[in-house]
Design an enzyme around this catalytic site. Structure first.
Site, PDB file in Angstrom:
ATOM      1  N   ARG A  91       0.816  -1.212   0.000  1.00  0.00           N
ATOM      2  CA  ARG A  91       0.000   0.000   0.000  1.00  0.00           C
ATOM      3  C   ARG A  91       0.853   1.267   0.000  1.00  0.00           C
ATOM      4  NH1 ARG A  91      -4.075  -2.796   4.183  1.00  0.00           N
ATOM      5  NH2 ARG A  91      -5.529  -3.540   2.598  1.00  0.00           N
ATOM      6  N   PHE A 139      -7.889   0.464  -5.509  1.00  0.00           N
ATOM      7  CA  PHE A 139      -7.235  -0.863  -5.430  1.00  0.00           C
ATOM      8  C   PHE A 139      -6.267  -0.993  -4.251  1.00  0.00           C
ATOM      9  CE2 PHE A 139      -3.837  -0.158  -9.060  1.00  0.00           C
ATOM     10  CZ  PHE A 139      -3.270   0.869  -8.343  1.00  0.00           C
ATOM     11  N   GLU A 140      -5.868  -2.247  -4.046  1.00  0.00           N
ATOM     12  CA  GLU A 140      -5.049  -2.628  -2.883  1.00  0.00           C
ATOM     13  C   GLU A 140      -5.711  -2.193  -1.584  1.00  0.00           C
ATOM     14  OE1 GLU A 140      -0.845  -2.445  -3.164  1.00  0.00           O
ATOM     15  OE2 GLU A 140      -0.864  -2.844  -5.312  1.00  0.00           O
ATOM     16  N   GLY A 141      -7.003  -2.366  -1.537  1.00  0.00           N
ATOM     17  CA  GLY A 141      -7.783  -1.948  -0.366  1.00  0.00           C
ATOM     18  C   GLY A 141      -8.356  -0.576  -0.620  1.00  0.00           C
ATOM     19  N   GLN A 159      -8.959   1.305   4.117  1.00  0.00           N
ATOM     20  CA  GLN A 159      -7.795   1.917   4.785  1.00  0.00           C
ATOM     21  C   GLN A 159      -8.230   2.617   6.065  1.00  0.00           C
ATOM     22  OE1 GLN A 159      -5.025   0.979   3.437  1.00  0.00           O
ATOM     23  NE2 GLN A 159      -6.138   0.260   1.635  1.00  0.00           N
TER      24      GLN A 159
END
Lengths: 331, 266, 379
Positions: free
Chosen positions: C241, C360-362, C367
């Site tokens: 992240r 993306f990526e969470g 977050q």
């Protein structure tokens, strides 16, 4: 030894014709001797030089020296260097000039080294200042001009920038032509031209063209670049290109206009999709009439253009081509 | 094949240089880069080395900033690098530079016991574009010279150079040792790989001063120069002409053609 | 301002800058339109070893500190965020191996990267985005093999990777505790790529489905142990992240640079528009946000270098940097006025590129869950 005097101008001959900048260097040579009793001696080296010699003899020189030998058919650097070295020793000139071409660029510095003399490359203008000659030469791609003097040298060597001097007018009386036979010792010939390949099918020298249509990076694709070719065809001109366009292989290297390509001075220059980087502008800004087409209204090319049009070359060129066809048809 | 490549550092040629109020070129804040044609020379030399073996030594005349250029050379093909530097060298002209390069070559050959087979230079530098140093180095070394190369190969102690001409190319053969000057080949210089760049950072860069080279200080530098710049100027600015900026581009194009006709530009 | 980096990093930055200027920025404009994956550019980047920055020194990598790498990735992101995403996603694909794999596995994956390959990471599934536990991909042990079946989607580098790290359930009854991580190489029978996304932005990166149909892999391709997959995936994302935060900051920086350049030369009412304090304040706000994002990225990476916990910091870095990338891109368009909305000018692309980094990526909502949980604690 007598004081060196006179100008020796080496005129490069390609395909039996003196190159333009070679003739232009004769005008520069005349500038140097004006108001003195010194002479301009043109030197031609090659094979089958009669026509070229006659042309040069009528170009306002005092004498033409011709070294005509089948051995010199190709411009072999070490042979030409050696021949000129012998001639210079014989003539003791005060100045040795040549047009600035890729080949003379290797030639004059070597000769200058041999005679422990100074050399100035790509001379744009000559100014006599008292007893001294100030040679103007471009720096940093042409944004700055340096005025240089040569000192502590028996001979002053200089190459002349294409387009910087006018070609001499045809003289009423032709100068005498002297044939010299100068041989070069075999051991002085250390490079051998195995073959001279012409990759270009057409012999177009853009330096000689009256009309040049140039395409730059802004043309975008090889297909779009064809519009540049089409416009050139309609106008009876030739295609030029900027360095980025050459690197994209849209046009052969011989068509490159700019500091690292050809310096051109046509009557009409049309720049399509050319931003106007200094490198390029310094090679075309002396053209008589400049047209610029660019979509960026801030593009520096507009600063040198007589007329510019802000817009997309892909839209503008087809209209220009059609309009010009009409104009040509009416004419 | 033992190869020497001569590198000159020049002001970044993508920057437009103009004059300062004192009439000298304004180089303030302009980064120095290796002359483009010298980087082409190094790439050509590196490809030749990769094909036939050997080592590449790069040399550059100038102040400490040239060490950055030399370091880059070590990351893209050169094995050894030397800076030629001495206050006495300042203001040297092309002839003096050719002498210095020749002396450095002689010293390296003596120290390493191996002669150089090929000496590469760029065919001109982007700042002066005079193309003199390489040619004069050949003259000083009394070595054959081939200019404007776009490719080179080597076989049986001879080299075959592809020389660019206006209409194609010449294929020229010469025995070594030989001096060649390089134009723009079809390929571009490689970028340094991350690892080579890191490795180059740790490689030594030698330095030669006047005493190391046995140079007579009176024969080099400003005092010995045969050419002197007496003044600088800027080219007369051409006045920008008419600018057509029509919404309807086709209409604009027609206007443009009309103006060209009127100006008798055809 | 920039990252405080090592001498080595500073030298590399110069090379990367030159590479991006000459080979990436202008070229990617065209690929942004066509959506074609610019293999020629990636081949050059691979030759320069830009794709292997994150390979650890012990496995043949360059051995740079993470903050120095961030400076290089940011430079790539400034040129083209899709390009930087491809490069960074390859590092992402390698992380599960480095986190959960054994020495042989690490060596193998690093070798593939060093030889010019890319990695990809597969967690997301059509029905399992923010909720990975809803994944349906299964792995069944069969003698010395595992047989995988399932579909992963939105996989960055999915169509061009040389190896994949994917999660699959080895025990459906245990939810995420039954999830395992597997290493699969390109060319394995039963492994294929499916639908390729026609994306709004980062169009120079490849995103597609990765499909496993009776995909049989050697049992030793399990990374770590059975049931550890979710943990490895979360640790992977914890690190990755921050890198997305780094790319986001690069987009924001580019937006500001473009806005300043344009604002200085655009004349309205007889003066450059940037002479207006209203626009100067916009630039100031961009600078404040970009610097803050960058320092957060730097802090999270420094924690990683020191082997300290970094879950919250990484989430903050990613979430904040991607939010401000959107803001900066939007403001840059505003400063460009009508031209900013035109595809002929560079800033609309930045907005399209920036958006995905909030997703993306969470997602940035996830977050915030991470940050809230870490900040408030369990009670």
């Amino acid at each position: 030894m007598d004081q060196n005097k006179n100008v020796l101008a080496f005129v490069e001959v390609v395909d039996g014709k003196p190159v333009n900048v070679g003739l232009e260097s004769l005008t520069a040579a005349r500038t140097l001797v004006e108001g003195t009793d010194e002479k301009v001696v043109a030197v031609l080296i090659g094979s089958g030089l009669d026509d070229a010699a006659a042309k040069v003899a009528a170009s306002g020189v005092d004498k033409v020296v011709v070294v005509d030998n089948a051995a010199y058919a190709a411009f072999a650097l070490d042979a030409f260097t050696n021949v000129l070295e012998q001639l210079i020793k014989k003539c003791n000139p005060a100045y040795v000039l040549a047009g600035n071409t890729p080949l003379t660029k290797g030639l004059l510095p070597s000769l200058a080294a041999a005679f422990k003399s100074g050399n100035v490359a790509d001379v744009m203008s000559i100014k006599k200042d008292g007893g001294k000659i100030a040679w103007a030469t471009p720096r940093f791609g042409g944004t700055v001009i340096a005025s240089e003097v040569i000192e502590k040298s028996p001979i002053q060597f200089a190459t002349i920038r294409p387009g910087a001097f006018e070609k001499p007018a045809t003289a009423a009386k032709a100068a005498s032509i002297e044939k010299e036979s100068i041989a070069v010792a075999a051991d002085a010939l250390r490079t051998k031209i195995l073959e001279a390949v012409k990759e270009m099918t057409e012999d177009v020298n853009i330096e000689d063209a009256d009309i040049i249509v140039t395409g730059g990076r802004g043309m975008g694709t090889p297909e779009n670049f064809k519009l540049v070719e089409k416009l050139a065809e309609v106008l009876g001109g030739v295609v030029g290109a900027t360095r980025p366009a050459i690197e994209e292989n849209w046009a052969p290297r011989s068509r490159q206009v700019g500091q690292s390509g050809k310096i051109v001075t046509p009557k009409l220059y049309i720049a399509c999709g050319v931003s106007g980087a200094t490198q390029h502008v310094s090679g075309m800004s002396s053209s008589k009439y400049i047209v610029a087409i660019n979509k960026d209204e801030e593009a520096p090319i507009f600063n040198v253009a007589n007329v510019g049009i802000v817009g997309d070359a892909m839209k503008i060129l087809p209209v220009m081509i059609e309009e010009l066809k009409k104009v040509k048809a009416e004419a | 094949m033992e190869i020497l490549v001569c590198i000159k550092q020049v002001p970044d040629d993508s920057v437009e240089i103009h004059l300062k109020s004192d009439g000298t070129p304004n180089l303030d804040g302009v980064t120095k880069v290796a002359n483009a044609f010298d980087t082409y020379a190094l790439e050509m030399a590196t490809r030749l080395k990769e094909a036939v073996g050997g080592e590449i030594t790069v040399v550059s005349i100038g102040e400490d900033s040239v060490r950055d250029a030399l370091k880059n050379c070590l990351a893209v093909g050169a094995e050894h690098a030397y800076q030629i530097t001495d206050a006495a060298f300042d203001g040297s002209d092309s002839m003096a530079k050719a002498e210095l390069l020749a002396k450095a070559k002689a010293k390296l050959e003596k120290d390493n016991g191996k002669p150089f087979d090929l000496i590469f230079c760029g065919f001109e530098a982007t700042d002066r574009a005079s193309g003199q140093t390489g040619a004069q180095l050949a003259a000083v070394l009394n070595a054959p010279l081939i200019t404007s190369l776009v490719d080179i190969s080597s076989k049986d102690g001879k080299i075959v150079a592809k020389q660019e001409t206006d209409f194609g190319y010449n294929s020229i053969e010469a025995a070594t040792p030989c001096v060649v000057t390089v134009s723009k080949p079809e390929y571009d210089p490689r970028y340094p790989t991350i690892k080579n760049k890191l490795k180059a950072k740790k490689m030594p860069i030698g330095a030669f001063a006047a005493a190391d080279l046995g140079v007579d200080a009176s024969k080099v530098g400003q005092g010995a120069a045969l050419t002197h710049t007496v003044s600088f100027s800027e080219p007369a600015q051409k006045e920008g002409g008419v600018k057509i900026n029509e919404k309807d581009q086709e209409e604009g194009a027609r206007k443009l053609v009309a103006m060209m006709v009127e100006a008798k530009a055809l | 301002m920039a990252y405080l980096i090592s001498d080595e990093g500073a030298e590399l930055l110069e090379s990367v800058k030159e590479f991006c200027k000459n080979e990436v920025q202008e070229q990617c404009k065209e690929y942004d339109r066509s959506g074609e994956w610019p293999k020629a550019i990636y081949d050059k980047a691979i030759e320069m070893q830009l794709h292997s920055l994150e390979v650890p020194e012990e496995f043949g990598g360059p051995g740079l500190d993470r903050v120095s790498i961030a400076a290089l990735i940011e430079q790539m992101a400034m040129a083209d965020a899709g390009f930087a995403t491809t490069i960074s996603a390859s590092g992402l694909g390698m992380k599960p191996v480095l986190i959960g794999g054994n020495e042989a596995q690490k060596k193998r994956a690093c070798e593939i990267i060093l030889k010019g390959g890319f990695g990809a990471f597969g967690l997301t599934e059509p029905g399992a985005g923010s909720d990975p536990a809803a994944g349906k991909t299964v792995a069944v042990k069969d003698g010395d093999s595992y047989v995988l079946n399932g579909r992963k989607c939105f996989i960055t580098n999915g169509g061009i990777a040389d190896f994949y790290c994917v999660t699959a359930l080895t025990d459906k009854s245990k939810g995420v505790k039954g999830m395992s991580m597997f290493y699969i190489e390109k060319g394995t029978k039963g492994l294929s790529t499916g639908h390729e996304e026609d994306k709004m932005g980062i169009r120079t990166s490849n995103t597609c489905d990765v499909v496993m149909e009776d995909c049989r892999i050697p049992a030793e391709n399990l990374l770590g142990e059975e049931g550890k997959g979710f943990g490895i995936a979360m640790k992977t994302l914890d690190q990755a992240r921050t890198w997305m935060g780094c790319v986001s900051a690069g987009i924001a920086q580019r937006a500001m640079d473009e806005a300043i350049a344009y604002g200085k030369q655009r004349i309205q009412f007889g003066k450059p528009v940037l002479k207006n304090q209203a626009l100067q304040f916009k630039i100031a706000d961009m600078a404040i946000k970009i610097e803050t994002a960058r320092q957060m990225v730097s802090y999270a990476l420094t924690l990683m270098d020191k082997g300290l916990p970094h879950t919250k910091e990484s989430a903050i870095a990613k979430c904040y940097a991607s939010d401000i990338a959107m803001e900066c891109a939007s403001e840059a368009i505003q400063i460009f006025g009508g031209y900013g909305y035109s595809r002929e000018y560079p800033v609309e692309k930045l907005l399209r590129d920036a958006k995905i980094f909030q997703i993306f990526e969470g997602t940035n909502e996830v977050q915030r869950i991470v940050v809230a949980r870490d900040t408030i604690g369990r009670y």
